[in-house]
Design a protein around this motif. Sequence first.
Motif, PDB file in Angstrom:
ATOM      1  N   PRO A 232      65.485  25.663  49.501  1.00 66.60           N
ATOM      2  CA  PRO A 232      66.120  24.646  50.347  1.00 66.60           C
ATOM      3  C   PRO A 232      65.097  23.575  50.757  1.00 66.60           C
ATOM      4  N   ASP A 234      64.272  19.688  53.189  1.00 66.24           N
ATOM      5  CA  ASP A 234      64.530  18.994  54.453  1.00 66.24           C
ATOM      6  C   ASP A 234      64.616  17.490  54.160  1.00 66.24           C
ATOM      7  N   THR A 257      72.571  15.895  52.676  1.00 67.46           N
ATOM      8  CA  THR A 257      71.928  16.685  53.745  1.00 67.46           C
ATOM      9  C   THR A 257      72.319  18.153  53.605  1.00 67.46           C
ATOM     10  N   CYS A 260      71.023  19.707  50.306  1.00 64.85           N
ATOM     11  CA  CYS A 260      69.562  19.866  50.299  1.00 64.85           C
ATOM     12  C   CYS A 260      69.168  21.085  51.140  1.00 64.85           C
ATOM     13  N   ARG A 261      69.728  21.158  52.347  1.00 66.77           N
ATOM     14  CA  ARG A 261      69.321  22.232  53.266  1.00 66.77           C
ATOM     15  C   ARG A 261      69.738  23.622  52.765  1.00 66.77           C
ATOM     16  N   THR A 262      70.803  23.661  51.945  1.00 64.94           N
ATOM     17  CA  THR A 262      71.293  24.960  51.464  1.00 64.94           C
ATOM     18  C   THR A 262      70.909  25.212  49.997  1.00 64.94           C
TER      19      THR A 262
END
Length: 332
Positions: A232, A234, A257, A260-262
């Motif tokens: 993942p 940031d 967002t 990307c984070r997951t």
Amino acid sequence: MPKPRLLSGMRPTGPLHLGNLMGALENWVSLQDTYDCFYSIVDWHSLTTDYADPSGIHDNVVEVATDWLAAGLDPERSTLFIQSLVPEHAELHLLLSMVVPVPWLERVPSYKEQQKQLTGKDLSTYGFLGYPLLQTADIIIYKADAVPVGEDQAAHVELTREIVRRFKNLYGPVFPEPRTLHTAAKRIPGTDGRKMSKSYDNAVYLKDDPETVRKKIRPMLTDPARKRRTDPGDPDKCPVFDLHKAFSSKETREWATQGCRTAGIGCLDCKAKLIDHMLERLAGIHARRPEFASRPDTVWDILREGSKRARAVARATMDEVRAAMKIDYQTS
Ligand code: SF4
């Protein structure tokens, strides 16, 4: 009622990139609706730092003007001109230099900063110290009501206002005090994550065709934490996401967002969406630029015509200045 007048300028240092577009040029285009805009290619300002090698100035003038026209600056609505074709700027600069104390110029933040940054150049010159004064002359010779600036230029407009007040106290009211129109700062990183700049070789230019834009964005630096597709990331640490903030829709930013984070999306998916949005936004420029680029003579004609218009305004102001300073023998 006549529109309020606005002035801004760009140095002819080379072709314009996305940082120039998002930091100034897009805003200039929209300001044409509400202001009587005077946009100047400030070639004398280039000489304040590049006096030792002026070889690029001529070609850069036409590059910048071609980018302006492609971006939508309209010579029918705005006065597009070259500073040195209006020599009255130099006369006003000289007259102002009689009344402006040297410490006012020495304390302009960019004076010491640039001397430190541009270490390969001898900037201990009279012209470099005086460049904010030349900028003042550029603005007030057109009696500009407003000047669009980024944060780093605000001090220069403040100096201009101070000089206008000093001139008024000494000789009477000739110039209005211009106001600052702040341009919201958007961070436009280059392909290596640093600020986009010609000197870093990390820029996407307005003259780049869609394929070149793709080639430059695809290998762009991302959040270093995403070494593998399954890591993942940031978005706040990723320069690609800064470009999403400037170019993409809210939905796409949310998609990026979340993905990307997951680790739900890969960086190439993310960049592909960014490229789509960028190309959509640049479509007008890509459509118009080749036509102007193929007709440099037309571009020069536009600049010469605009310079004539600008000069008529500057001459009228200089008549008032000479009268106020009691050196108006030329016109008496
Ligand atoms: S997915 Fe997008 S925002 Fe996240 S690191 Fe990759 S390029 Fe950057």
